[in-house]
Design a protein around this motif. Structure first.
Motif, PDB file in Angstrom:
ATOM      1  N   LYS A 366       0.843  -1.196   0.000  1.00 11.26           N
ATOM      2  CA  LYS A 366       0.000   0.000   0.000  1.00 11.26           C
ATOM      3  C   LYS A 366       0.877   1.244   0.000  1.00 11.26           C
ATOM      4  O   LYS A 366       1.972   1.234   0.553  1.00 11.26           O
ATOM      5  N   ASN A 367       0.376   2.320  -0.566  1.00 14.71           N
ATOM      6  CA  ASN A 367       1.134   3.575  -0.590  1.00 14.71           C
ATOM      7  C   ASN A 367       0.988   4.317   0.734  1.00 14.71           C
ATOM      8  O   ASN A 367       0.459   5.435   0.786  1.00 14.71           O
ATOM      9  N   ASP A 368       1.431   3.656   1.821  1.00 14.91           N
ATOM     10  CA  ASP A 368       1.302   4.291   3.124  1.00 14.91           C
ATOM     11  C   ASP A 368       2.634   4.325   3.879  1.00 14.91           C
ATOM     12  O   ASP A 368       2.666   4.504   5.092  1.00 14.91           O
ATOM     13  N   GLY A 369       3.748   4.151   3.150  1.00 16.58           N
ATOM     14  CA  GLY A 369       5.058   4.294   3.778  1.00 16.58           C
ATOM     15  C   GLY A 369       5.367   5.761   4.044  1.00 16.58           C
ATOM     16  O   GLY A 369       4.732   6.665   3.489  1.00 16.58           O
ATOM     17  N   SER A 370       6.364   6.006   4.893  1.00 14.25           N
ATOM     18  CA  SER A 370       6.707   7.387   5.242  1.00 14.25           C
ATOM     19  C   SER A 370       8.160   7.474   5.666  1.00 14.25           C
ATOM     20  O   SER A 370       8.801   6.461   5.976  1.00 14.25           O
ATOM     21  N   VAL A 371       8.675   8.710   5.661  1.00 14.80           N
ATOM     22  CA  VAL A 371      10.030   8.988   6.141  1.00 14.80           C
ATOM     23  C   VAL A 371       9.916  10.061   7.211  1.00 14.80           C
ATOM     24  O   VAL A 371       9.223  11.073   7.018  1.00 14.80           O
ATOM     25  N   LEU A 372      10.586   9.841   8.347  1.00 16.66           N
ATOM     26  CA  LEU A 372      10.469  10.748   9.479  1.00 16.66           C
ATOM     27  C   LEU A 372      11.837  11.180   9.970  1.00 16.66           C
ATOM     28  O   LEU A 372      12.857  10.549   9.651  1.00 16.66           O
ATOM     29  N   THR A 373      11.853  12.243  10.767  1.00 18.86           N
ATOM     30  CA  THR A 373      13.090  12.718  11.375  1.00 18.86           C
ATOM     31  C   THR A 373      12.829  13.060  12.837  1.00 18.86           C
ATOM     32  O   THR A 373      11.709  13.442  13.211  1.00 18.86           O
ATOM     33  N   PHE A 374      13.864  12.936  13.658  1.00 20.99           N
ATOM     34  CA  PHE A 374      13.757  13.168  15.103  1.00 20.99           C
ATOM     35  C   PHE A 374      14.884  14.085  15.539  1.00 20.99           C
ATOM     36  O   PHE A 374      16.062  13.797  15.314  1.00 20.99           O
ATOM     37  N   ASP A 375      14.512  15.209  16.140  1.00 20.61           N
ATOM     38  CA  ASP A 375      15.470  16.155  16.690  1.00 20.61           C
ATOM     39  C   ASP A 375      15.665  15.824  18.158  1.00 20.61           C
ATOM     40  O   ASP A 375      14.763  16.004  18.979  1.00 20.61           O
ATOM     41  N   ARG A 376      16.850  15.339  18.514  1.00 19.69           N
ATOM     42  CA  ARG A 376      17.105  14.892  19.885  1.00 19.69           C
ATOM     43  C   ARG A 376      17.140  16.056  20.865  1.00 19.69           C
ATOM     44  O   ARG A 376      16.893  15.879  22.055  1.00 19.69           O
ATOM     45  N   LYS A 377      17.479  17.249  20.371  1.00 26.40           N
ATOM     46  CA  LYS A 377      17.531  18.399  21.278  1.00 26.40           C
ATOM     47  C   LYS A 377      16.137  18.825  21.718  1.00 26.40           C
ATOM     48  O   LYS A 377      15.886  19.088  22.893  1.00 26.40           O
ATOM     49  N   SER A 378      15.216  18.884  20.761  1.00 26.12           N
ATOM     50  CA  SER A 378      13.851  19.297  21.097  1.00 26.12           C
ATOM     51  C   SER A 378      12.931  18.120  21.366  1.00 26.12           C
ATOM     52  O   SER A 378      11.779  18.298  21.762  1.00 26.12           O
ATOM     53  N   ASN A 379      13.437  16.903  21.143  1.00 26.49           N
ATOM     54  CA  ASN A 379      12.651  15.686  21.354  1.00 26.49           C
ATOM     55  C   ASN A 379      11.398  15.670  20.474  1.00 26.49           C
ATOM     56  O   ASN A 379      10.352  15.169  20.881  1.00 26.49           O
ATOM     57  N   SER A 380      11.516  16.219  19.277  1.00 24.04           N
ATOM     58  CA  SER A 380      10.352  16.345  18.396  1.00 24.04           C
ATOM     59  C   SER A 380      10.504  15.483  17.158  1.00 24.04           C
ATOM     60  O   SER A 380      11.603  15.289  16.637  1.00 24.04           O
ATOM     61  N   VAL A 381       9.380  14.956  16.683  1.00 24.60           N
ATOM     62  CA  VAL A 381       9.323  14.122  15.487  1.00 24.60           C
ATOM     63  C   VAL A 381       8.621  14.887  14.374  1.00 24.60           C
ATOM     64  O   VAL A 381       7.607  15.555  14.609  1.00 24.60           O
ATOM     65  N   GLU A 382       9.167  14.792  13.158  1.00 24.82           N
ATOM     66  CA  GLU A 382       8.568  15.456  12.002  1.00 24.82           C
ATOM     67  C   GLU A 382       8.527  14.464  10.849  1.00 24.82           C
ATOM     68  O   GLU A 382       9.492  13.732  10.602  1.00 24.82           O
ATOM     69  N   THR A 383       7.420  14.408  10.148  1.00 25.21           N
ATOM     70  CA  THR A 383       7.292  13.575   8.949  1.00 25.21           C
ATOM     71  C   THR A 383       7.728  14.395   7.746  1.00 25.21           C
ATOM     72  O   THR A 383       7.160  15.459   7.482  1.00 25.21           O
ATOM     73  N   ILE A 384       8.736  13.912   7.015  1.00 25.78           N
ATOM     74  CA  ILE A 384       9.209  14.671   5.852  1.00 25.78           C
ATOM     75  C   ILE A 384       8.679  14.112   4.535  1.00 25.78           C
ATOM     76  O   ILE A 384       8.532  14.848   3.566  1.00 25.78           O
ATOM     77  N   VAL A 385       8.398  12.801   4.468  1.00 25.88           N
ATOM     78  CA  VAL A 385       7.696  12.216   3.320  1.00 25.88           C
ATOM     79  C   VAL A 385       6.459  11.534   3.887  1.00 25.88           C
ATOM     80  O   VAL A 385       6.562  10.500   4.545  1.00 25.88           O
ATOM     81  N   PRO A 386       5.288  12.101   3.695  1.00 27.61           N
ATOM     82  CA  PRO A 386       4.092  11.596   4.362  1.00 27.61           C
ATOM     83  C   PRO A 386       3.533  10.341   3.706  1.00 27.61           C
ATOM     84  O   PRO A 386       3.855   9.992   2.564  1.00 27.61           O
ATOM     85  N   SER A 387       2.685   9.657   4.439  1.00 27.06           N
ATOM     86  CA  SER A 387       1.953   8.507   3.923  1.00 27.06           C
ATOM     87  C   SER A 387       1.133   8.908   2.712  1.00 27.06           C
ATOM     88  O   SER A 387       0.570  10.000   2.657  1.00 27.06           O
TER      89      SER A 387
END
Length: 607
Positions: A366-387
């Protein structure tokens, strides 16, 4: 007043001129033509001119496979003026007669533009010996530019004539890299440049060993292969590992026994290193290389591990039970960095900022894969290539200089890259049509592992084939897409090895020149850690062995992720059985640093 040297105007539209169409001259011309420059070859011999042009026409596309550029033209000239009058670079490769070279540079001074760089390919003479008839201003644009024997050896050494403008060297080095040559700059004038001086010392001592009857050629070559070729030893790193105080002591014994001067060996080491406590890797002060034991390098010295858990071996497995985990280098659990992930598979980190990137496969097909990134300083997760954009992203790799993310899409039958923020997403390999059920069901087209080698200008990926079927392959292509081509058709794709059980993840160690990969296929060759030696073009090195690669170690439980720790001479491997392994760079001393059958590990990296 000192004036900053400026690059030749419109150098891309101006020719490179080669004086001499002999064996080396025509190969130098082929290098420059392969990267899109128009080449003028000048030779007084009609036959040499004819043979030189024929060589370039027959070989330029082979040279250009690495550069990915549209090739330039090549023309031959008998008349010197016509050959060089608008050149931005002239390289003389005329016979090794010093008076001929002196006269050649005098003629070039009168015929070439004032911003044209004038280079000598000579390794026998310093360019400073060729300045007798040129003005002081012309001396500033003359240098040695010595090629070895392309395409087998793509090294070029640059050396000043004692007057050469400093600004010329970085400009020319960058142009050399465009042509797939590896430039090395001699910091000062030296007869023999860098490599020839190294080779002269090795040659001299080898002949002495033979003359004294200490050994025979077969034993010397075999020992060299084991220690330096297979072992990957290098002179300066080996001295640091041995200890510079020990090296100085050994050299002191040699100088006394042979009646040699200690000035450039013992005295140099003692004065510049030993007396300052710079003893090598055993010293906090470093040695020939800087110390890696400082506070800022402690993460590199003893890195923590970031490992992905699919979540499918958990007590209550689901499509959201995956996690990004942190372990110490000896396998002790530290913390969960990110949870509730959908089948995480490939992970990498930018060492400059500690930022993590990983892929989530989602539901395969299914076309539901994604790519994410994690900033260890801010402890935040961001999706850069969405599902909804990609299918089943697998291993992920970073080009930290270009700030690009590379990843394979298994059922998407593709390789992609994008910027760190997910923008400029582009398909760079199209292995099959993801809309065609026949292509999607053909596992030979499934792209899984990915590795980047920026210094080689290449990326590598696996197409694993059916499970344990012996149809797996590893491919490579240029980081730079060939002109006027796309993922649907690119002429630079090469299969560098086939017939593998089921190759999965990849990593290139550019310092050692090895390509490593895991294979989860059937025994005896599968469930293994493997490596292959690459040449200067990023292709498999020539070998007489029956196989192109080595199986370093075996007996994993569905081997997946790997990470090479060159600083500590270790390799880490993960498997779906929930284990993290460590071995040395030759596959020896394999041990389990962590095991948990409630985990199913995929990707691994360091922080």
């Amino acid at each position: 007043m000192h004036q900053t040297w400026a690059p030749p105007r419109d150098y891309r539209s101006r020719p490179v001129a080669i004086l001499g169409a002999g064996v080396l001259g025509r190969r130098i011309g082929c290098i420059w033509a392969s990267t899109g420059f128009n080449v003028h070859i000048r030779d007084p011999s009609h036959q040499q001119r004819q043979d030189g042009i024929s060589y370039i026409q027959d070989n330029v596309h082979s040279y250009a496979k690495k550069t990915g550029k549209t090739v330039g033209t090549a023309h031959a000239f008998e008349n010197m003026r016509e050959a060089v009058e608008n050149a931005w670079l002239v390289i003389e490769a005329v016979p090794e007669k010093i008076q001929l070279k002196i006269d050649t540079f005098a003629e070039l001074e009168s015929l070439t533009p004032a911003d044209c760089i004038l280079a000598s390919n000579s390794s026998s003479y310093r360019s400073s010996e060729m300045l007798e008839k040129v003005s002081e201003s012309t001396m500033k644009r003359i240098l040695n530019m010595h090629y070895y024997m392309p395409p087998k050896c793509m090294v070029v050494e640059l050396m000043t004539d004692g007057h050469t403008k400093d600004e010329i060297f970085p400009f020319l080095a960058e142009r050399c890299k465009e042509g797939n040559t590896l430039p090395y700059v001699a910091r000062k004038q030296s007869t023999g440049f860098i490599f020839n001086r190294l080779w002269a010392a090795v040659k001299r001592e080898t002949l002495t060993i033979l003359a004294e009857g200490v050994s025979v050629p077969e034993e010397i070559d075999s020992l060299w292969t084991e220690m330096f070729v297979k072992g990957g030893s290098t002179p300066c790193k080996t001295m640091d590992d041995v200890g510079l105080d020990t090296v100085a002591f050994i050299e002191s014994h040699y100088t006394k026994e042979r009646g040699l001067s200690p000035k450039y060996t013992v005295d140099y080491l003692n004065e510049n290193f030993v007396k300052h406590g710079k003893l090598g890797t055993k010293s906090s002060h470093g040695g020939l290389f800087p110390s890696v034991k400082s506070e800022t390098a402690s993460v590199i010295e003893k890195p923590n591990l970031v490992v992905l858990d699919l979540g499918l071996s958990a007590a209550a497995p689901s499509m959201k039970s995956g996690a990004v985990l942190e372990y110490s280098s000896d396998g002790h659990f530290q913390k969960t960095l990110v949870e509730n992930q959908s089948l995480p598979d490939g992970v990498s980190v930018d060492p400059h900022n500690g930022r993590l990137f990983w892929t989530n496969m989602g539901v395969p097909g299914k076309n539901d894969g994604s790519v994410l990134t994690f900033d260890r300083k801010s402890n935040s997760v961001e999706t850069i290539v969405p599902s909804g954009v990609i299918n089943t992203p697998k291993q992920l790799a970073l080009d930290t200089t270009a700030r690009k993310v590379y990843f394979c899409d298994r059922e998407g039958l593709s390789v992609y890259r994008c910027d760190y923020d997910g923008s400029k997403l582009e398909k760079i390999v199209h292995a099959g049509n993801p809309e065609d059920p026949k292509d999607v069901s053909d596992a030979r087209k499934w792209c899984v592992g990915i590795a980047i080698a920026p210094r080689l200008g290449r990326f590598y990926w696996t197409q694993k084939g059916p499970s344990k079927a012996g149809q797996g392959r590893i491919f490579c292509a240029n980081i730079t897409m060939p002109d006027n081509q796309s993922a649907l058709f690119r002429s630079d794709i090469e299969c560098i090895i086939g017939g593998l059980p089921e190759p999965i993840d990849l990593e290139v160690d550019e310092d050692s020149g090895f390509l490593y990969w895991t294979d989860r296929g059937e025994i005896p060759c599968g469930n293994s850690l493997n490596r292959m030696k690459l040449d200067a073009l990023g292709r498999p090195s020539e070998t007489t062995a029956p196989n192109k690669h080595e199986i370093l170690t075996r007996h994993f439980n569905e081997a997946i992720g790997l990470k090479v720790d060159g600083k500590n001479e270790s390799i880490y491997v993960t498997d779906l059985g929930g284990s993290i392994y460590r071995c040395d760079l030759n596959g020896n001393q394999k041990s389990v640093v962590h095991s948990d059958n409630s985990r199913a590990f995929t990707g691994i990296t360091f922080i």
